[in-house]
Design a protein around this motif. Structure first.
Motif, PDB file in Angstrom:
ATOM      1  N   SER A 150      27.486  55.580  55.547  1.00  0.00           N
ATOM      2  CA  SER A 150      27.589  54.320  54.806  1.00  0.00           C
ATOM      3  C   SER A 150      28.975  54.140  54.211  1.00  0.00           C
ATOM      4  CB  SER A 150      26.540  54.278  53.689  1.00  0.00           C
ATOM      5  OG  SER A 150      25.234  54.322  54.225  1.00  0.00           O
ATOM      6  N   SER A 151      29.605  55.263  53.830  1.00  0.00           N
ATOM      7  CA  SER A 151      30.957  55.195  53.281  1.00  0.00           C
ATOM      8  C   SER A 151      31.965  54.776  54.343  1.00  0.00           C
ATOM      9  CB  SER A 151      31.347  56.559  52.693  1.00  0.00           C
ATOM     10  OG  SER A 151      30.518  56.893  51.606  1.00  0.00           O
ATOM     11  N   VAL A 152      31.745  55.210  55.582  1.00  0.00           N
ATOM     12  CA  VAL A 152      32.604  54.760  56.685  1.00  0.00           C
ATOM     13  C   VAL A 152      32.517  53.247  56.814  1.00  0.00           C
ATOM     14  CG1 VAL A 152      32.998  54.863  59.174  1.00  0.00           C
ATOM     15  CG2 VAL A 152      32.391  56.944  57.930  1.00  0.00           C
ATOM     16  N   MET A 153      31.295  52.737  56.810  1.00  0.00           N
ATOM     17  CA  MET A 153      31.093  51.288  56.935  1.00  0.00           C
ATOM     18  C   MET A 153      31.632  50.560  55.705  1.00  0.00           C
ATOM     19  SD  MET A 153      29.594  50.850  59.881  1.00  0.00           S
ATOM     20  CE  MET A 153      28.690  49.302  59.857  1.00  0.00           C
ATOM     21  N   ALA A 154      31.399  51.120  54.516  1.00  0.00           N
ATOM     22  CA  ALA A 154      31.840  50.464  53.277  1.00  0.00           C
ATOM     23  C   ALA A 154      33.357  50.388  53.205  1.00  0.00           C
ATOM     24  CB  ALA A 154      31.289  51.219  52.070  1.00  0.00           C
ATOM     25  N   ALA A 155      34.040  51.456  53.617  1.00  0.00           N
ATOM     26  CA  ALA A 155      35.504  51.455  53.583  1.00  0.00           C
ATOM     27  C   ALA A 155      36.063  50.392  54.519  1.00  0.00           C
ATOM     28  CB  ALA A 155      36.032  52.838  53.964  1.00  0.00           C
ATOM     29  N   SER A 156      35.512  50.328  55.718  1.00  0.00           N
ATOM     30  CA  SER A 156      35.986  49.334  56.683  1.00  0.00           C
ATOM     31  C   SER A 156      35.667  47.919  56.205  1.00  0.00           C
ATOM     32  CB  SER A 156      35.338  49.596  58.052  1.00  0.00           C
ATOM     33  OG  SER A 156      35.651  50.895  58.504  1.00  0.00           O
ATOM     34  N   TYR A 157      34.482  47.725  55.656  1.00  0.00           N
ATOM     35  CA  TYR A 157      34.092  46.405  55.158  1.00  0.00           C
ATOM     36  C   TYR A 157      34.994  45.968  54.008  1.00  0.00           C
ATOM     37  CZ  TYR A 157      30.907  42.578  53.905  1.00  0.00           C
ATOM     38  OH  TYR A 157      30.362  41.334  53.655  1.00  0.00           O
ATOM     39  N   ALA A 158      35.316  46.907  53.115  1.00  0.00           N
ATOM     40  CA  ALA A 158      36.148  46.587  51.962  1.00  0.00           C
ATOM     41  C   ALA A 158      37.513  46.067  52.386  1.00  0.00           C
ATOM     42  CB  ALA A 158      36.302  47.816  51.072  1.00  0.00           C
ATOM     43  N   MET A 159      38.096  46.664  53.414  1.00  0.00           N
ATOM     44  CA  MET A 159      39.436  46.246  53.843  1.00  0.00           C
ATOM     45  C   MET A 159      39.401  45.052  54.784  1.00  0.00           C
ATOM     46  SD  MET A 159      41.363  49.932  54.336  1.00  0.00           S
ATOM     47  CE  MET A 159      39.983  50.698  55.182  1.00  0.00           C
ATOM     48  N   VAL A 194      36.825  42.846  55.537  1.00  0.00           N
ATOM     49  CA  VAL A 194      36.114  41.646  55.086  1.00  0.00           C
ATOM     50  C   VAL A 194      36.550  41.225  53.679  1.00  0.00           C
ATOM     51  CG1 VAL A 194      33.849  40.631  54.614  1.00  0.00           C
ATOM     52  CG2 VAL A 194      34.133  42.224  56.535  1.00  0.00           C
ATOM     53  N   LEU A 195      36.650  42.182  52.778  1.00  0.00           N
ATOM     54  CA  LEU A 195      37.002  41.852  51.396  1.00  0.00           C
ATOM     55  C   LEU A 195      38.500  41.824  51.143  1.00  0.00           C
ATOM     56  CD1 LEU A 195      34.301  43.952  49.483  1.00  0.00           C
ATOM     57  CD2 LEU A 195      34.172  41.584  50.287  1.00  0.00           C
ATOM     58  N   GLY A 196      39.284  42.395  52.040  1.00  0.00           N
ATOM     59  CA  GLY A 196      40.734  42.365  51.912  1.00  0.00           C
ATOM     60  C   GLY A 196      41.308  43.314  50.873  1.00  0.00           C
ATOM     61  N   LEU A 197      40.610  44.391  50.550  1.00  0.00           N
ATOM     62  CA  LEU A 197      41.117  45.350  49.571  1.00  0.00           C
ATOM     63  C   LEU A 197      42.171  46.265  50.192  1.00  0.00           C
ATOM     64  CD1 LEU A 197      37.813  46.441  47.761  1.00  0.00           C
ATOM     65  CD2 LEU A 197      39.321  44.507  47.257  1.00  0.00           C
ATOM     66  N   ASN A 198      43.027  46.825  49.339  1.00  0.00           N
ATOM     67  CA  ASN A 198      44.031  47.761  49.853  1.00  0.00           C
ATOM     68  C   ASN A 198      43.464  49.178  49.879  1.00  0.00           C
ATOM     69  OD1 ASN A 198      44.245  48.873  47.220  1.00  0.00           O
ATOM     70  ND2 ASN A 198      45.869  47.431  46.669  1.00  0.00           N
ATOM     71  N   ALA A 199      44.285  50.161  50.262  1.00  0.00           N
ATOM     72  CA  ALA A 199      43.811  51.532  50.438  1.00  0.00           C
ATOM     73  C   ALA A 199      43.308  52.137  49.131  1.00  0.00           C
ATOM     74  CB  ALA A 199      44.931  52.389  51.031  1.00  0.00           C
ATOM     75  N   THR A 200      44.071  51.972  48.058  1.00  0.00           N
ATOM     76  CA  THR A 200      43.690  52.569  46.775  1.00  0.00           C
ATOM     77  C   THR A 200      42.376  52.000  46.271  1.00  0.00           C
ATOM     78  OG1 THR A 200      46.016  52.918  46.197  1.00  0.00           O
ATOM     79  CG2 THR A 200      44.410  52.980  44.402  1.00  0.00           C
ATOM     80  N   GLU A 201      42.269  50.680  46.310  1.00  0.00           N
ATOM     81  CA  GLU A 201      41.041  50.027  45.854  1.00  0.00           C
ATOM     82  C   GLU A 201      39.848  50.461  46.697  1.00  0.00           C
ATOM     83  OE1 GLU A 201      43.116  45.832  44.309  1.00  0.00           O
ATOM     84  OE2 GLU A 201      42.440  46.079  46.396  1.00  0.00           O
ATOM     85  N   THR A 202      40.071  50.605  47.983  1.00  0.00           N
ATOM     86  CA  THR A 202      38.986  51.006  48.878  1.00  0.00           C
ATOM     87  C   THR A 202      38.508  52.418  48.579  1.00  0.00           C
ATOM     88  OG1 THR A 202      39.777  49.555  50.645  1.00  0.00           O
ATOM     89  CG2 THR A 202      38.378  51.412  51.287  1.00  0.00           C
ATOM     90  N   VAL A 203      39.435  53.340  48.398  1.00  0.00           N
ATOM     91  CA  VAL A 203      39.063  54.732  48.120  1.00  0.00           C
ATOM     92  C   VAL A 203      38.269  54.823  46.820  1.00  0.00           C
ATOM     93  CG1 VAL A 203      39.972  57.011  47.505  1.00  0.00           C
ATOM     94  CG2 VAL A 203      40.941  55.763  49.438  1.00  0.00           C
ATOM     95  N   VAL A 204      38.742  54.155  45.783  1.00  0.00           N
ATOM     96  CA  VAL A 204      38.043  54.181  44.492  1.00  0.00           C
ATOM     97  C   VAL A 204      36.654  53.581  44.629  1.00  0.00           C
ATOM     98  CG1 VAL A 204      38.038  53.269  42.134  1.00  0.00           C
ATOM     99  CG2 VAL A 204      40.168  54.137  43.135  1.00  0.00           C
ATOM    100  N   LEU A 205      36.556  52.457  45.332  1.00  0.00           N
ATOM    101  CA  LEU A 205      35.267  51.780  45.497  1.00  0.00           C
ATOM    102  C   LEU A 205      34.274  52.657  46.253  1.00  0.00           C
ATOM    103  CD1 LEU A 205      33.523  49.184  45.306  1.00  0.00           C
ATOM    104  CD2 LEU A 205      34.528  48.488  47.500  1.00  0.00           C
ATOM    105  N   VAL A 206      34.734  53.307  47.327  1.00  0.00           N
ATOM    106  CA  VAL A 206      33.824  54.090  48.164  1.00  0.00           C
ATOM    107  C   VAL A 206      33.366  55.357  47.445  1.00  0.00           C
ATOM    108  CG1 VAL A 206      33.616  55.364  50.325  1.00  0.00           C
ATOM    109  CG2 VAL A 206      34.753  53.148  50.303  1.00  0.00           C
ATOM    110  N   ILE A 207      34.270  56.020  46.731  1.00  0.00           N
ATOM    111  CA  ILE A 207      33.859  57.214  45.979  1.00  0.00           C
ATOM    112  C   ILE A 207      32.877  56.833  44.878  1.00  0.00           C
ATOM    113  CG2 ILE A 207      34.656  59.044  44.441  1.00  0.00           C
ATOM    114  CD1 ILE A 207      37.197  59.212  46.066  1.00  0.00           C
ATOM    115  N   ALA A 208      33.119  55.695  44.243  1.00  0.00           N
ATOM    116  CA  ALA A 208      32.183  55.211  43.220  1.00  0.00           C
ATOM    117  C   ALA A 208      30.822  54.912  43.845  1.00  0.00           C
ATOM    118  CB  ALA A 208      32.740  53.965  42.549  1.00  0.00           C
TER     119      ALA A 208
END
Length: 352
Positions: free
Chosen positions: A98-107, A109-123
């Protein structure tokens, strides 16, 4: 009582004697074999594969092995923490996928950068761990049932936002629109770059997390309470330990570590693949359980889990380089693991 005649006292060499013959030297050998069985088999594998295929022991191939096992080792370390409290987390594979999918979706679809994505997925992973803890600690659901339910929940949930499609640039969303984002190049460095052109970043992450977790579980009061909770939760609670909090932290750590593994996979493949993480659960659990045999500790330990992951990685890499048929590899892996565990546990039982 009639005193026994010293001349007729039982001799250790008398076959009719009930006194067991003790050979300290032999006992020491048995103990050494028991505590180092996994290392002995690992050394044998390295020698056999190096002789059969000289390219096996090159720095590049060894780094490739470590990179390949890094995700399994990190997720397995999380499983180890839950085993230490007497629990078990079956949801780690689903959290990683799910984290693989969430990281890809965040960038994408949502347009987040690398830092935001890492923080979001770990959370996200930590939140899943907290949900597991709620079921287990607060509601009293058995850990296997709770984490199995979470596994099924996540397996279905990760497919809903994209209607079951993998996530890549240009993804067509369920509402018919096209995703305009892309994977941040900085994010890809997590899975594809190396230090000094030699040591892959996933290996560095694995080593850093292993050191932190080893110190946390083996050298701190938290670690002592962790194992005390797993050994006898009631006694630990009566001794003043907040076992509910310890168990909650353990499951949150397990979820967060599984999400780190998912981040590395996403950074390596550069997309959200719906089939990613299919084997991560079994491989990480195998690494954690092999860890019981390392150094003869017979308990969960992070160092043993890392060695267990490396052991399996060396075996599979060597078999692949020797062109062993894929359909025999699981059997060979199982046979070697049975041998390692038999040496560890069987030798200890057959002491003189």
């Amino acid at each position: 009582m009639i005193p026994q005649d010293p001349a007729h006292a039982a001799s250790p060499l008398d076959p009719n004697s009930t006194t067991s013959l003790r050979l300290p030297g032999l006992d020491a050998i048995r103990e050494a074999v028991r505590s180092s069985a996994v290392f002995l088999l690992l050394a044998v594998l390295l020698i056999v594969f190096a002789v059969a295929q000289p390219a096996f022991l090159t720095v590049g191939n060894l780094m490739s092995i470590l990179q390949g096992v890094s995700v399994v080792a990190i997720i397995g370390a999380g499983v180890t923490v839950t085993l230490a409290i007497g629990g078990f987390d079956l949801s780690v594979g689903a959290v990683a996928a799910s984290s693989v999918m969430a990281a890809s979706y965040a960038m994408i679809v949502l347009g987040l950068n690398a830092t935001e994505t890492v923080v979001l997925v770990i959370a996200f992973g930590a939140l899943v761990g907290l949900f597991n803890a709620l079921l287990i600690v607060r509601l009293g659901v058995p850990d296997l049932l709770a984490t199995l339910s979470t596994m099924f929940l996540l397996t279905g949930l990760q497919l809903i936002p994209t209607a079951g499609r993998s996530i890549s640039a240009g993804l067509i969303l369920p509402d018919g629109t096209t995703a305009t984002g892309r994977v941040d190049p900085s994010f890809l460095l997590i899975g594809r770059s190396s230090l000094w052109g030699t040591v892959p970043i996933p290996v560095v992450i694995m080593a850093a997390l292993a050191v932190v977790l080893f110190v946390l579980t083996e050298k701190t009061r938290f670690g002592r309470v962790l194992f005390a909770t797993g050994g006898n939760e009631i006694a630990a609670r009566l001794a003043g330990a907040n076992t509910a909090r310890i168990k909650t932290i353990a499951y949150v750590l397990s979820g967060a570590l599984a999400s780190v593994g998912g981040i590395i996979v996403a950074a390596r493949v550069g997309r959200g693949d719906v089939s990613s993480g299919a084997s991560l659960l079994m491989d990480s659990v195998a690494a954690a359980l092999i860890g019981f045999a390392v150094l003869g500790l017979r308990r969960p330990n992070v160092f043993g889990t890392i060695i267990g992951a490396v052991f399996v990685g060396v075996l599979l890499n060597g078999l692949t380089m020797l062109n062993a048929p894929y359909y025999t590899q699981d059997f060979i892996k199982g046979a070697v693991l049975v041998g390692a565990l038999a040496l560890t546990y069987g030798v200890a039982r057959n002491r003189l």
